[in-house]
Motif scaffolding. Structure first.
Motif, PDB file in Angstrom:
ATOM      1  N   SER A 102       8.769  22.858 -25.848  1.00 20.99           N
ATOM      2  CA  SER A 102      10.180  22.429 -25.945  1.00 20.99           C
ATOM      3  C   SER A 102      11.083  23.171 -24.959  1.00 20.99           C
ATOM      4  N   ILE A 103      10.498  23.752 -23.920  1.00 20.47           N
ATOM      5  CA  ILE A 103      11.289  24.427 -22.890  1.00 20.47           C
ATOM      6  C   ILE A 103      11.771  23.373 -21.893  1.00 20.47           C
ATOM      7  N   LYS A 104      13.073  23.184 -21.829  1.00 22.29           N
ATOM      8  CA  LYS A 104      13.664  22.112 -21.023  1.00 22.29           C
ATOM      9  C   LYS A 104      13.371  22.242 -19.527  1.00 22.29           C
ATOM     10  N   LEU A 105      13.126  23.445 -19.053  1.00 22.03           N
ATOM     11  CA  LEU A 105      12.819  23.652 -17.648  1.00 22.03           C
ATOM     12  C   LEU A 105      11.627  22.795 -17.213  1.00 22.03           C
ATOM     13  N   PHE A 106      10.647  22.676 -18.081  1.00 23.42           N
ATOM     14  CA  PHE A 106       9.476  21.863 -17.752  1.00 23.42           C
ATOM     15  C   PHE A 106       9.849  20.386 -17.611  1.00 23.42           C
ATOM     16  N   ALA A 107      10.762  19.917 -18.456  1.00 25.02           N
ATOM     17  CA  ALA A 107      11.204  18.516 -18.378  1.00 25.02           C
ATOM     18  C   ALA A 107      11.983  18.254 -17.093  1.00 25.02           C
ATOM     19  N   MET A 108      12.569  19.283 -16.531  1.00 19.21           N
ATOM     20  CA  MET A 108      13.335  19.123 -15.293  1.00 19.21           C
ATOM     21  C   MET A 108      12.423  18.960 -14.076  1.00 19.21           C
ATOM     22  N   ILE A 109      11.164  19.322 -14.207  1.00 15.44           N
ATOM     23  CA  ILE A 109      10.193  19.164 -13.120  1.00 15.44           C
ATOM     24  C   ILE A 109       9.663  17.730 -13.069  1.00 15.44           C
ATOM     25  N   THR A 110       9.634  17.076 -14.200  1.00 14.70           N
ATOM     26  CA  THR A 110       9.034  15.747 -14.333  1.00 14.70           C
ATOM     27  C   THR A 110       9.524  14.734 -13.299  1.00 14.70           C
ATOM     28  N   PRO A 111      10.824  14.628 -13.032  1.00 19.14           N
ATOM     29  CA  PRO A 111      11.269  13.631 -12.045  1.00 19.14           C
ATOM     30  C   PRO A 111      10.668  13.822 -10.650  1.00 19.14           C
ATOM     31  N   PHE A 112      10.370  15.054 -10.283  1.00 18.59           N
ATOM     32  CA  PHE A 112       9.742  15.284  -8.981  1.00 18.59           C
ATOM     33  C   PHE A 112       8.347  14.651  -8.935  1.00 18.59           C
ATOM     34  N   GLY A 113       7.662  14.696 -10.056  1.00 13.16           N
ATOM     35  CA  GLY A 113       6.372  14.019 -10.149  1.00 13.16           C
ATOM     36  C   GLY A 113       6.536  12.513 -10.060  1.00 13.16           C
ATOM     37  N   GLY A 114       7.585  11.994 -10.696  1.00 17.51           N
ATOM     38  CA  GLY A 114       7.861  10.562 -10.613  1.00 17.51           C
ATOM     39  C   GLY A 114       8.143  10.125  -9.184  1.00 17.51           C
ATOM     40  N   VAL A 115       8.881  10.949  -8.449  1.00 17.55           N
ATOM     41  CA  VAL A 115       9.161  10.640  -7.044  1.00 17.55           C
ATOM     42  C   VAL A 115       7.863  10.676  -6.241  1.00 17.55           C
ATOM     43  N   SER A 116       6.979  11.597  -6.558  1.00 21.57           N
ATOM     44  CA  SER A 116       5.687  11.665  -5.873  1.00 21.57           C
ATOM     45  C   SER A 116       4.865  10.409  -6.155  1.00 21.57           C
ATOM     46  N   PHE A 117       4.866   9.940  -7.391  1.00 24.28           N
ATOM     47  CA  PHE A 117       4.174   8.683  -7.716  1.00 24.28           C
ATOM     48  C   PHE A 117       4.773   7.522  -6.913  1.00 24.28           C
ATOM     49  N   LEU A 118       6.093   7.420  -6.928  1.00 26.73           N
ATOM     50  CA  LEU A 118       6.759   6.332  -6.210  1.00 26.73           C
ATOM     51  C   LEU A 118       6.471   6.388  -4.717  1.00 26.73           C
ATOM     52  N   THR A 119       6.471   7.576  -4.161  1.00 28.96           N
ATOM     53  CA  THR A 119       6.159   7.742  -2.743  1.00 28.96           C
ATOM     54  C   THR A 119       4.740   7.285  -2.453  1.00 28.96           C
ATOM     55  N   GLY A 120       3.820   7.658  -3.316  1.00 30.57           N
ATOM     56  CA  GLY A 120       2.435   7.229  -3.150  1.00 30.57           C
ATOM     57  C   GLY A 120       2.294   5.717  -3.172  1.00 30.57           C
ATOM     58  N   TRP A 121       2.955   5.065  -4.124  1.00 28.33           N
ATOM     59  CA  TRP A 121       2.869   3.602  -4.210  1.00 28.33           C
ATOM     60  C   TRP A 121       3.507   2.945  -2.991  1.00 28.33           C
ATOM     61  N   LEU A 122       4.650   3.465  -2.547  1.00 29.25           N
ATOM     62  CA  LEU A 122       5.312   2.896  -1.378  1.00 29.25           C
ATOM     63  C   LEU A 122       4.455   3.076  -0.127  1.00 29.25           C
ATOM     64  N   LEU A 123       3.903   4.269   0.061  1.00 26.37           N
ATOM     65  CA  LEU A 123       3.015   4.503   1.203  1.00 26.37           C
ATOM     66  C   LEU A 123       1.796   3.595   1.155  1.00 26.37           C
ATOM     67  N   LEU A 124       1.257   3.406  -0.031  1.00 25.36           N
ATOM     68  CA  LEU A 124       0.093   2.531  -0.187  1.00 25.36           C
ATOM     69  C   LEU A 124       0.435   1.111   0.259  1.00 25.36           C
ATOM     70  N   ALA A 125       1.593   0.614  -0.153  1.00 23.57           N
ATOM     71  CA  ALA A 125       2.020  -0.730   0.237  1.00 23.57           C
ATOM     72  C   ALA A 125       2.231  -0.831   1.740  1.00 23.57           C
ATOM     73  N   ILE A 126       2.890   0.168   2.301  1.00 24.95           N
ATOM     74  CA  ILE A 126       3.164   0.160   3.747  1.00 24.95           C
ATOM     75  C   ILE A 126       1.864   0.204   4.529  1.00 24.95           C
ATOM     76  N   LYS A 127       0.967   1.091   4.146  1.00 22.44           N
ATOM     77  CA  LYS A 127      -0.311   1.222   4.869  1.00 22.44           C
ATOM     78  C   LYS A 127      -1.193  -0.006   4.684  1.00 22.44           C
ATOM     79  N   ALA A 128      -1.081  -0.669   3.548  1.00 26.12           N
ATOM     80  CA  ALA A 128      -1.858  -1.882   3.305  1.00 26.12           C
ATOM     81  C   ALA A 128      -1.404  -3.025   4.209  1.00 26.12           C
ATOM     82  N   MET A 129      -0.105  -3.043   4.539  1.00 29.61           N
ATOM     83  CA  MET A 129       0.430  -4.118   5.371  1.00 29.61           C
ATOM     84  C   MET A 129       0.202  -3.883   6.863  1.00 29.61           C
ATOM     85  N   ARG A 130      -0.237  -2.696   7.234  1.00 31.37           N
ATOM     86  CA  ARG A 130      -0.471  -2.396   8.660  1.00 31.37           C
ATOM     87  C   ARG A 130      -1.859  -2.781   9.073  1.00 31.37           C
TER      88      ARG A 130
END
Length: 122
Positions: free
Chosen positions: A94-122
């Motif tokens: 229940s330490i909120k600091l850990f929950a504050m890290i979570t969005p950075f992981g979400g951005v990493s997931f989104l970046t991975g999916w976007l890169l995958l789409a871009i690289k797939a179209m090349r």
């Protein structure tokens, strides 16, 4: 050191993340179910869900052997560490600091999916 763009590394890292996803899922279902509040259990399970999805996709990329997709797989693996592991830590402490890290992981997931789409179209 590890070559992050090698098939061997991605196979090993994806497999370890898949293993840990199943192990943490079992641990949560059996050992934590009576300890965590229902709300925290949902948070813990959300981490499991995203970990298993992204480790599976990373494993598929590694098995494909297509090097141009390795970078997105690395973003997925980093996302697992930042997103899922922060949710595990937050749900059991229940330490909120850990929950504050979570969005950075979400951005990493989104970046991975976007890169995958871009690289797939090349």
């Amino acid at each position: 050191m590890f070559n992050l763009k090698s098939q061997k590394f991605l196979l090993a890292a994806s497999s370890v993340m898949g293993f840990l996803g199943v192990a943490f899922g079992a641990f949560g279902a059996h050992a934590l179910k009576s300890i965590l509040t229902p709300e925290m259990m949902v948070i813990f399970e959300k981490g499991i869900f995203y970990q298993l999805i992204h480790s599976s996709v990373s494993l598929a990329i590694a098995l494909s052997g297509i090097e141009k997709f390795y970078k997105p797989a690395i973003f997925f693996l980093v996302g697992i560490i930042l997103f899922s592991f922060s949710l595990y830590l937050y749900s059991v402490t229940s330490i909120k600091l850990f929950a504050m890290i979570t969005p950075f992981g979400g951005v990493s997931f989104l970046t991975g999916w976007l890169l995958l789409a871009i690289k797939a179209m090349r």
